[in-house]
Write a protein that holds these residues in place. Structure first.
Motif, PDB file in Angstrom:
ATOM      1  N   ILE A  29      -8.593   0.214  12.103  1.00  0.00           N
ATOM      2  CA  ILE A  29      -9.474  -0.957  12.003  1.00  0.00           C
ATOM      3  C   ILE A  29      -9.669  -1.657  13.349  1.00  0.00           C
ATOM      4  O   ILE A  29     -10.776  -2.063  13.691  1.00  0.00           O
TER       5      ILE A  29
ATOM      6  N   TRP B 166      -8.568 -13.466  -3.398  1.00  0.00           N
ATOM      7  CA  TRP B 166      -8.064 -13.950  -2.112  1.00  0.00           C
ATOM      8  C   TRP B 166      -8.949 -15.081  -1.591  1.00  0.00           C
ATOM      9  O   TRP B 166     -10.166 -14.925  -1.482  1.00  0.00           O
TER      10      TRP B 166
ATOM     11  N   VAL C 143       0.866  -1.173   0.000  1.00  0.00           N
ATOM     12  CA  VAL C 143       0.000   0.000   0.000  1.00  0.00           C
ATOM     13  C   VAL C 143       0.910   1.232   0.000  1.00  0.00           C
ATOM     14  O   VAL C 143       1.768   1.371   0.873  1.00  0.00           O
TER      15      VAL C 143
ATOM     16  N   TYR D 109      -8.686  -3.265   3.231  1.00  0.00           N
ATOM     17  CA  TYR D 109      -7.396  -2.549   3.264  1.00  0.00           C
ATOM     18  C   TYR D 109      -6.293  -3.363   2.573  1.00  0.00           C
ATOM     19  O   TYR D 109      -5.514  -2.841   1.769  1.00  0.00           O
ATOM     20  N   VAL D 110      -6.225  -4.625   2.880  1.00  0.00           N
ATOM     21  CA  VAL D 110      -5.160  -5.462   2.319  1.00  0.00           C
ATOM     22  C   VAL D 110      -5.270  -5.543   0.794  1.00  0.00           C
ATOM     23  O   VAL D 110      -4.271  -5.483   0.074  1.00  0.00           O
ATOM     24  N   ILE D 111      -6.486  -5.632   0.309  1.00  0.00           N
ATOM     25  CA  ILE D 111      -6.698  -5.831  -1.132  1.00  0.00           C
ATOM     26  C   ILE D 111      -6.659  -4.512  -1.893  1.00  0.00           C
ATOM     27  O   ILE D 111      -6.104  -4.424  -2.983  1.00  0.00           O
TER      28      ILE D 111
ATOM     29  N   GLY E 216      -6.027  -1.233  -0.297  1.00  0.00           N
ATOM     30  CA  GLY E 216      -5.302  -0.128   0.319  1.00  0.00           C
ATOM     31  C   GLY E 216      -6.202   0.964   0.840  1.00  0.00           C
ATOM     32  O   GLY E 216      -5.752   2.086   1.055  1.00  0.00           O
TER      33      GLY E 216
ATOM     34  N   ILE F  61     -10.183  -5.380   7.287  1.00  0.00           N
ATOM     35  CA  ILE F  61      -8.813  -5.836   7.013  1.00  0.00           C
ATOM     36  C   ILE F  61      -8.684  -6.270   5.556  1.00  0.00           C
ATOM     37  O   ILE F  61      -7.738  -5.893   4.863  1.00  0.00           O
TER      38      ILE F  61
ATOM     39  N   ASP G   4      -5.161 -18.018   1.375  1.00  0.00           N
ATOM     40  CA  ASP G   4      -4.233 -16.892   1.496  1.00  0.00           C
ATOM     41  C   ASP G   4      -4.288 -16.296   2.895  1.00  0.00           C
ATOM     42  O   ASP G   4      -3.356 -15.613   3.315  1.00  0.00           O
ATOM     43  N   LEU G   5      -5.388 -16.514   3.574  1.00  0.00           N
ATOM     44  CA  LEU G   5      -5.579 -15.958   4.909  1.00  0.00           C
ATOM     45  C   LEU G   5      -6.493 -16.897   5.669  1.00  0.00           C
ATOM     46  O   LEU G   5      -7.484 -17.386   5.117  1.00  0.00           O
TER      47      LEU G   5
ATOM     48  N   MET H  65      -2.381  -0.515  -9.547  1.00  0.00           N
ATOM     49  CA  MET H  65      -1.506  -1.268  -8.656  1.00  0.00           C
ATOM     50  C   MET H  65      -1.976  -1.194  -7.202  1.00  0.00           C
ATOM     51  O   MET H  65      -1.458  -1.913  -6.362  1.00  0.00           O
ATOM     52  N   ASN H  66      -2.952  -0.313  -6.934  1.00  0.00           N
ATOM     53  CA  ASN H  66      -3.428  -0.237  -5.555  1.00  0.00           C
ATOM     54  C   ASN H  66      -4.162  -1.506  -5.151  1.00  0.00           C
ATOM     55  O   ASN H  66      -4.045  -1.953  -4.016  1.00  0.00           O
ATOM     56  N   GLU H  67      -4.923  -2.057  -6.093  1.00  0.00           N
ATOM     57  CA  GLU H  67      -5.624  -3.305  -5.801  1.00  0.00           C
ATOM     58  C   GLU H  67      -4.749  -4.487  -6.217  1.00  0.00           C
ATOM     59  O   GLU H  67      -4.184  -4.514  -7.303  1.00  0.00           O
ATOM     60  N   THR H  68      -4.637  -5.439  -5.335  1.00  0.00           N
ATOM     61  CA  THR H  68      -3.800  -6.608  -5.645  1.00  0.00           C
ATOM     62  C   THR H  68      -4.449  -7.413  -6.770  1.00  0.00           C
ATOM     63  O   THR H  68      -5.660  -7.629  -6.763  1.00  0.00           O
ATOM     64  N   PRO H  69      -3.659  -7.889  -7.718  1.00  0.00           N
ATOM     65  CA  PRO H  69      -4.208  -8.593  -8.879  1.00  0.00           C
ATOM     66  C   PRO H  69      -4.493 -10.063  -8.591  1.00  0.00           C
ATOM     67  O   PRO H  69      -3.888 -10.938  -9.205  1.00  0.00           O
ATOM     68  N   LYS H  70      -5.382 -10.315  -7.657  1.00  0.00           N
ATOM     69  CA  LYS H  70      -5.667 -11.710  -7.344  1.00  0.00           C
ATOM     70  C   LYS H  70      -6.993 -11.829  -6.601  1.00  0.00           C
ATOM     71  O   LYS H  70      -7.480 -10.865  -6.006  1.00  0.00           O
TER      72      LYS H  70
END
Lengths: 155, 155, 155, 155, 155, 155, 155, 155
Positions: C54, D8, C41, D148-150, D152, D145, D84-85, D1-6
């Motif tokens: 959060i 989850w 980020v 934010y993680v995905i 930002g 969470i 992944d989590l 690029m802010n959002e992860t390309p995947k």
């Protein structure tokens, strides 16, 4: 060739309020088995306080616990990873989530597992037991398992 | 069973300009702990020159550095991989990217980590600290961590 | 067979104050390369505050940082582990220990690495550079590396 | 690029008596996050009976449990390993050793962990929490969470 | 169930002076096999020059080669690691140490290996051949192996 | 702490027609370094014949070679996997594909590598050299590397 | 969330003389389960002859078998390694050492295992069964296991 | 350097009704080889009864077998995982699925394998043999393999 040519490292996880570790140690000594035992720090007070005692006080109990848990994990993770066998005992009282966490940790590492608990926990521990090589009721049975595994002898 | 049945290999990474490694060594000796310490080559000149001294001179400083770094990595990677615990110290001065690189390397290997640094670096090191089992300020605290982890004793 | 039959996942670690990520994204788009970029980020404020925003406020800045770093690590570790190539940029300013930590983390995972930094950091980064497949000075060189690796073409 | 390309994959382990999984699913849907949720079979009866229902009756409840646990482990282990989590919720009641076992299993695999529990369990879960990236109190925090993680983004 | 439910990634390593890769590609296309082929950059000049062309000139040929080899390794290692099968061809001429290095690299990763070489190399390649699933003489035999492995058909 | 607290296992792969292994052994002995050397069976005849001598004759030379290579691999793979450092020498003559295969095998295992060869092979070995920590010309340089890595001393 | 968000790859190892694979395929189709089945080449003649048919005749049956087994292993090892679940059936006749070998191979990889065999083999297969998640008697039970694991439904 | 600087741990799996283990032990002793042998418990009765003898009786023979197999696996898996070489003998009689399971288990771990069996089993064991470094007929050949691998000597 009947006796395995190695010293077995056995980690004793879980309940710290009864004398089960001593009974296993006693049995192993008496049988003269090539076994080295380890386990978590069983001094409850030291285990709770180690973080703040060494690294400085915390106002919140949450972070006090965190500091201690971080240090305890150095010992527990290292010794579990080096073990040939992990024994996890669940007692009659308390949450004992640490015990179950250690069992899961050991299972994911592919460690042989022996679970030690009274019959009353059978159903609540069914997933944990299914990951184990053996479910025992008494510490002396763990000694018998070690004797058999190491020497091929039934007493 | 209170003392873990093993010798602990502890790698001391990072800053090479103060006496922190000596202070840990002194503390470990005094306590009689079963610990073997290792670390990078701390002779700064030798560490910079080893590549060209052994393998022949280079015109460009970039490749001189590369030759040396390749040889230093034989020692540092091997010793980190064999360690039971990696301690990384960040001092007051210099870039110290090596220290952070070693911390990342150790973290990816799943090694227990203790980070040692003054409070002023707290924010800059927050991601590194979050990967660690403990954040200490003084080398003597590392000795206390080892004493507790190995013997279950708080001094 | 000249073009590799895959989409390359490239993680862009390190410095977040210049436009180097945009320049790589632009170059990759222009060349039409099958590349998916990711990174940490880059909203500095959000990155610092995410933990307390959060999960609730903290009195001490140390634990505020810890809460945030824990959450950020979910993203950074996962994306590094999934990457085919990790690019780490060191800028002119700041400690940038995160960048070096990520480089060490990626190196221990065996990820191909490209390090991007100005010449002035050559000596300070020698161990990091020695772990890399390439040391570049400009983001456009990273695009050229990708073009060559993927298509076998030099522009 | 802010959002992860995947996309989850998030595994929701632990307590099966409240609606916390639905609340996370609802939040993820509402936010339109690229997340796929999985978890254990939450039909308590089916989960207890699956072994004997499919493979034939058992006289002893111990072996009935074993048969069921073996089949349930096909699902839980596979899904945890692909995640992944891993989110683990501890409720107010019951032993919940499964939850702690799954947390330990996930930790040993190096999975990012979020632990979800009321404050009253803080001390009993301290070792589990110390293995986690975040400790949350409410399911909605897990959604935050993920957002934010995905992406930002802090909401 | 006769045809395996997957696309096979096949890496073609080694000799770059004859048309063996094209013959395999042709055979795979003709048979309509679900195979994706990859390999190193086969443009010899580009492969030699990529390092200095992208990252800047070098005075010594040794470091020019190093720069190029570092970049080529991003492609070759990644594609070998992603492959389901690695085919290594040794031709009549040249040292071809790259080919043997790639074979050793693939063997250590546990990749299935097919070695392709004329009979005259049998003795010199005996250790390499012993690590392989098959030793073939002609590229068309590789196509037949793929057809059989994927479809269970002998032509 | 200047000397690493371990015995280093060093595997000497490759060329078996010159005295380079003896020169390293001599240098290591003279310096009193804590190093244990190993390598392949260097009796060329025994190495070629071991398969048929032990397991029975073969009519075809191809299968004679296979039988021998299988047995030799028990030694070479085991010793490479146990090594802390792998040195691979390429001589002036012969194909030496075994040497390159061993280098690739060691590289994939993440072993530190030193490649030893005359300058004339620089270009042909560029990919192999790029995987190495050091490229040396004379066996005595390997001794110097070991002295430095183990003791931090430049002679 | 009741249905797992994935396609399950299931490898069907072992006996090739009855229709058990078809019965599983039929059941899976009928239930519409997201399952992809694979297995060894079940054309017995092709499986025996593939080595010499593709790579050339052999005088000795031992090496004919070796050539074929090498090629068959490309398929079987790859598909086992990619599977989410391995089912191994032992029939009434023949040695079926392949089946037991595949079960051991899958067990060492940590794959979930279902063993399918008539009661008469219970004692002879006790070590294999102990490594499994379930022991079934009929192919339809495998379908029921898949239905439950994937959808949480008992039929 | 001709003799490898290590003690070799050799696991002897499979058939327990003939004296083949004694013959290997005798040969190893006579040759003075640095070898430590291990294997499963070869007391057939103890091996069958260990589960119920230690952990309590079972009504069904299936679960009696399961209890025993779980305990036996502590020994067999641990010793196979620690071995440098696994020898698996198939005798003339019985199913011997354990032997094949152990061979598959060892193969998946990448252990060097020697398979020992009479010629009549060649075809039935072809897949197992293809995973091995050597196929021997007599225990004395295993001793010769060890002598050669360890000392480079053919007797």
């Amino acid at each position: 060739m009947n006796e395995t040519p190695k010293t077995w490292l056995v980690y004793l996880a879980g309940e710290i309020h009864s004398d089960w570790r001593d009974r296993i140690e006693h049995g192993v000594d008496e049988a003269g088995l090539p076994v080295e035992l380890s386990g978590p720090v069983t001094d409850h007070g030291a285990s709770d306080d180690c973080g703040v005692a060494i690294l400085g006080a915390e106002q919140s109990s949450f972070w006090k616990d965190r500091k201690g848990a971080g240090i305890n994990a150095i010992r527990t993770r290292t010794m579990i990873e080096e073990s040939d066998l992990v024994v996890v005992r669940f007692g009659e009282k308390y949450k004992q989530w640490n015990a179950a966490f250690d069992a899961g940790y050991a299972a994911a590492l592919g460690k042989p597992l022996v679970i030690l608990h009274p019959e009353e926990h059978d159903h609540a521990l069914k997933e944990v037991d299914a990951a184990a090589n053996a479910v025992a009721r008494e510490p002396e049975q763990v000694v018998e398992i070690l004797r058999y595994v190491i020497r091929g002898q039934l007493s």
